[in-house]
Design a protein around this motif. Structure first.
Motif, PDB file in Angstrom:
ATOM      1  N   VAL A 164       0.851  -1.192   0.000  1.00 53.75           N
ATOM      2  CA  VAL A 164       0.000   0.000   0.000  1.00 53.75           C
ATOM      3  C   VAL A 164       0.880   1.233   0.000  1.00 53.75           C
ATOM      4  N   SER A 165       0.575   2.175  -0.881  1.00 56.57           N
ATOM      5  CA  SER A 165       1.219   3.485  -0.828  1.00 56.57           C
ATOM      6  C   SER A 165       0.153   4.529  -0.529  1.00 56.57           C
ATOM      7  N   VAL A 166       0.479   5.467   0.351  1.00 58.30           N
ATOM      8  CA  VAL A 166      -0.493   6.453   0.816  1.00 58.30           C
ATOM      9  C   VAL A 166       0.031   7.850   0.538  1.00 58.30           C
ATOM     10  N   THR A 167      -0.820   8.683  -0.051  1.00 58.57           N
ATOM     11  CA  THR A 167      -0.510  10.105  -0.188  1.00 58.57           C
ATOM     12  C   THR A 167      -1.636  10.906   0.446  1.00 58.57           C
ATOM     13  N   GLY A 168      -1.295  12.072   0.964  1.00 52.34           N
ATOM     14  CA  GLY A 168      -2.304  12.908   1.612  1.00 52.34           C
ATOM     15  C   GLY A 168      -2.462  12.548   3.070  1.00 52.34           C
ATOM     16  N   GLU A 169      -3.688  12.565   3.553  1.00 54.79           N
ATOM     17  CA  GLU A 169      -3.973  12.300   4.960  1.00 54.79           C
ATOM     18  C   GLU A 169      -3.407  10.940   5.382  1.00 54.79           C
ATOM     19  N   GLU A 186      -0.317   9.860   5.371  1.00 56.01           N
ATOM     20  CA  GLU A 186       0.787   9.271   4.608  1.00 56.01           C
ATOM     21  C   GLU A 186       2.010   8.972   5.470  1.00 56.01           C
ATOM     22  N   ALA A 187       2.182   9.686   6.568  1.00 56.53           N
ATOM     23  CA  ALA A 187       3.347   9.451   7.416  1.00 56.53           C
ATOM     24  C   ALA A 187       3.078   8.457   8.536  1.00 56.53           C
ATOM     25  N   SER A 188       1.819   8.043   8.712  1.00 58.25           N
ATOM     26  CA  SER A 188       1.496   7.229   9.887  1.00 58.25           C
ATOM     27  C   SER A 188       0.789   5.911   9.573  1.00 58.25           C
ATOM     28  N   LEU A 189       0.140   5.802   8.429  1.00 59.44           N
ATOM     29  CA  LEU A 189      -0.633   4.593   8.138  1.00 59.44           C
ATOM     30  C   LEU A 189       0.275   3.460   7.677  1.00 59.44           C
ATOM     31  N   PRO A 190      -0.082   2.207   7.976  1.00 60.30           N
ATOM     32  CA  PRO A 190       0.731   1.060   7.542  1.00 60.30           C
ATOM     33  C   PRO A 190       0.692   0.902   6.026  1.00 60.30           C
ATOM     34  N   THR A 191       1.682   0.222   5.501  1.00 57.43           N
ATOM     35  CA  THR A 191       1.791   0.042   4.045  1.00 57.43           C
ATOM     36  C   THR A 191       1.750  -1.437   3.657  1.00 57.43           C
ATOM     37  N   ASP A 192       1.185  -2.264   4.554  1.00 56.01           N
ATOM     38  CA  ASP A 192       1.090  -3.693   4.270  1.00 56.01           C
ATOM     39  C   ASP A 192      -0.352  -4.152   4.458  1.00 56.01           C
ATOM     40  N   GLU A 193      -0.547  -5.435   4.669  1.00 55.12           N
ATOM     41  CA  GLU A 193      -1.889  -5.996   4.775  1.00 55.12           C
ATOM     42  C   GLU A 193      -2.665  -5.488   5.984  1.00 55.12           C
ATOM     43  N   SER A 194      -2.008  -4.856   6.932  1.00 54.53           N
ATOM     44  CA  SER A 194      -2.709  -4.343   8.105  1.00 54.53           C
ATOM     45  C   SER A 194      -3.412  -3.019   7.841  1.00 54.53           C
ATOM     46  N   HIS A 195      -3.103  -2.378   6.722  1.00 54.76           N
ATOM     47  CA  HIS A 195      -3.815  -1.157   6.347  1.00 54.76           C
ATOM     48  C   HIS A 195      -5.302  -1.495   6.196  1.00 54.76           C
ATOM     49  N   LEU A 196      -6.191  -0.605   6.676  1.00 55.97           N
ATOM     50  CA  LEU A 196      -7.627  -0.885   6.663  1.00 55.97           C
ATOM     51  C   LEU A 196      -8.130  -1.225   5.269  1.00 55.97           C
ATOM     52  N   GLU A 249      -2.872   1.938  -4.205  1.00 55.87           N
ATOM     53  CA  GLU A 249      -2.512   3.340  -4.031  1.00 55.87           C
ATOM     54  C   GLU A 249      -3.701   4.058  -3.407  1.00 55.87           C
ATOM     55  N   ALA A 250      -3.467   4.689  -2.271  1.00 51.26           N
ATOM     56  CA  ALA A 250      -4.527   5.413  -1.573  1.00 51.26           C
ATOM     57  C   ALA A 250      -4.205   6.901  -1.574  1.00 51.26           C
ATOM     58  N   SER A 251      -5.101   7.680  -2.172  1.00 49.07           N
ATOM     59  CA  SER A 251      -4.968   9.138  -2.164  1.00 49.07           C
ATOM     60  C   SER A 251      -6.029   9.692  -1.227  1.00 49.07           C
ATOM     61  N   ASN A 252      -5.600  10.142  -0.056  1.00 52.40           N
ATOM     62  CA  ASN A 252      -6.528  10.521   1.009  1.00 52.40           C
ATOM     63  C   ASN A 252      -6.671  12.033   1.123  1.00 52.40           C
ATOM     64  N   VAL A 253      -7.890  12.497   0.995  1.00 47.65           N
ATOM     65  CA  VAL A 253      -8.211  13.913   1.162  1.00 47.65           C
ATOM     66  C   VAL A 253      -9.083  14.123   2.392  1.00 47.65           C
ATOM     67  N   ILE A 254      -9.928  13.148   2.703  1.00 44.32           N
ATOM     68  CA  ILE A 254     -10.834  13.268   3.853  1.00 44.32           C
ATOM     69  C   ILE A 254     -10.015  13.216   5.147  1.00 44.32           C
TER      70      ILE A 254
END
Length: 324
Positions: free
Chosen positions: A60-65, A67-77, A99-104
């Motif tokens: 999992v790759s996270v950008t936005g909300e 991005e510095a704290s969420l897990p990047t493996d199977e434990s991501h929600l 790829e998760a682009s988080n704005v909320i």
């Protein structure tokens, strides 16, 4: 294998080379008196892109909300929900790139967890062969079960104003078009608030006269949101939850009360701490923004607020599928 032991059938594997994009709106539950039953979709969106690979792993790759704290493996929600949804249908993953682009914003009462669950279930459903896919009611039921209630899930899925209830141990929702003059304005504080922490402050029971009065306001709110927005101020008066939760979000409660004292239809969005005002028309929306900025400046409470004028989302979640 022991003689007579049942054969163990391995789950089918979803096809490689698929790409699914899902966009889900933010939502505001309760809207004052509609506790656990009303929800509104607004124009702020999270987006996930899911690709099936042959790697056998999930990333999992996270950008936005987050991005510095969420897990990047199977434990991501999102990842965990996709995998569990596939498993429920009798399938496994050949490997996922997400790829998760988080704005909320997270933990602010704008339905970030509902958006994650809805996007995940819809993505997993799209990866399944058509014969195994859930219908719309089954999707609502699964998302609501995972979230714990449908008040955010239903508008995230379907857009507009959702009225939700439970009957025969099943969640149900209906969507009602919102009057075009209704303009949501949100004041989002920098700090988060746990939904569980806010819910823990609610009493086990409320006085009968409070419940009766609240029912009348909730009925009026549906009328105001759909046909007569001039009644929004009276319709958004709550007697069930906001005052009980105020101690967990003192600055938000203070801002909401100050706005209501000036005649604005302000409420706590979901479990908070975002304050949403349901303005009537563009002039009142602009006046709401100005009032929030003036009240915050006068209070000088040290809280950083982000003020946004939004629209009602009328389409709900969108899914795009590409076969590579």
């Amino acid at each position: 294998m022991l003689s007579g032991a049942p054969a163990v059938t391995a789950p089918a594997v979803v096809a490689e080379g698929q790409e699914v994009l899902v966009q889900v709106p933010a939502t505001s539950a309760n809207l004052g008196p509609g506790f656990d039953s009303l929800g509104l979709a607004v124009t702020m969106y999270d987006t996930i892109t899911v690709r099936t690979t042959g790697s056998g792993t999930t990333t999992v790759s996270v950008t936005g909300e987050g991005e510095a704290s969420l897990p990047t493996d199977e434990s991501h929600l999102v990842a965990a929900t996709i995998l569990s949804t596939l498993e429920r249908a009798g399938f496994s993953s050949p490997g996922l790139e997400i790829e998760a682009s988080n704005v909320i914003p997270h933990g602010r009462g704008l339905g970030s967890s509902a958006a994650a669950i809805v996007s995940s279930v819809l993505a997993a459903n799209a990866l399944l062969p058509s014969s195994a896919q859930l219908d719309s009611q089954a999707v609502l039921q699964l998302c609501s079960t995972l979230e714990g209630h449908p008040d955010n899930v239903a508008p995230a899925l379907l857009g507009s104003l959702a009225v939700s209830w439970e009957t025969d141990r099943a969640y149900r929702s209906t969507i009602i078009p919102v009057h075009p003059d209704v303009v949501p304005v949100v004041a989002i504080p920098a700090s988060e608030l746990s939904t569980e922490a806010a819910r823990a402050l609610l009493p086990a029971s409320v006085p009968h006269d409070s419940a009766s009065a609240n029912a009348g306001r909730a009925a009026l709110l549906v009328h105001a949101m759909t046909s007569a927005p001039q009644f929004l101020f009276d319709a958004t008066h709550d007697l069930l939850h906001q005052d009980y939760r105020a101690e967990a979000m003192l600055h938000s409660a203070s801002l909401m009360r100050a706005l209501r004292a000036e005649g604005f239809a302000a409420v706590i969005s979901g479990a908070g701490p975002t304050v949403m005002t349901l303005a009537v028309g563009e002039d009142q929306a602009a006046a709401t923004v100005a009032a929030v900025e003036r009240i915050v400046h006068a209070n000088d409470d040290g809280v950083d607020w982000r003020v946004l004028r939004l629209n009602v989302d009328t389409e709900g979640a969108k899914v795009k599928v590409h076969q590579r």
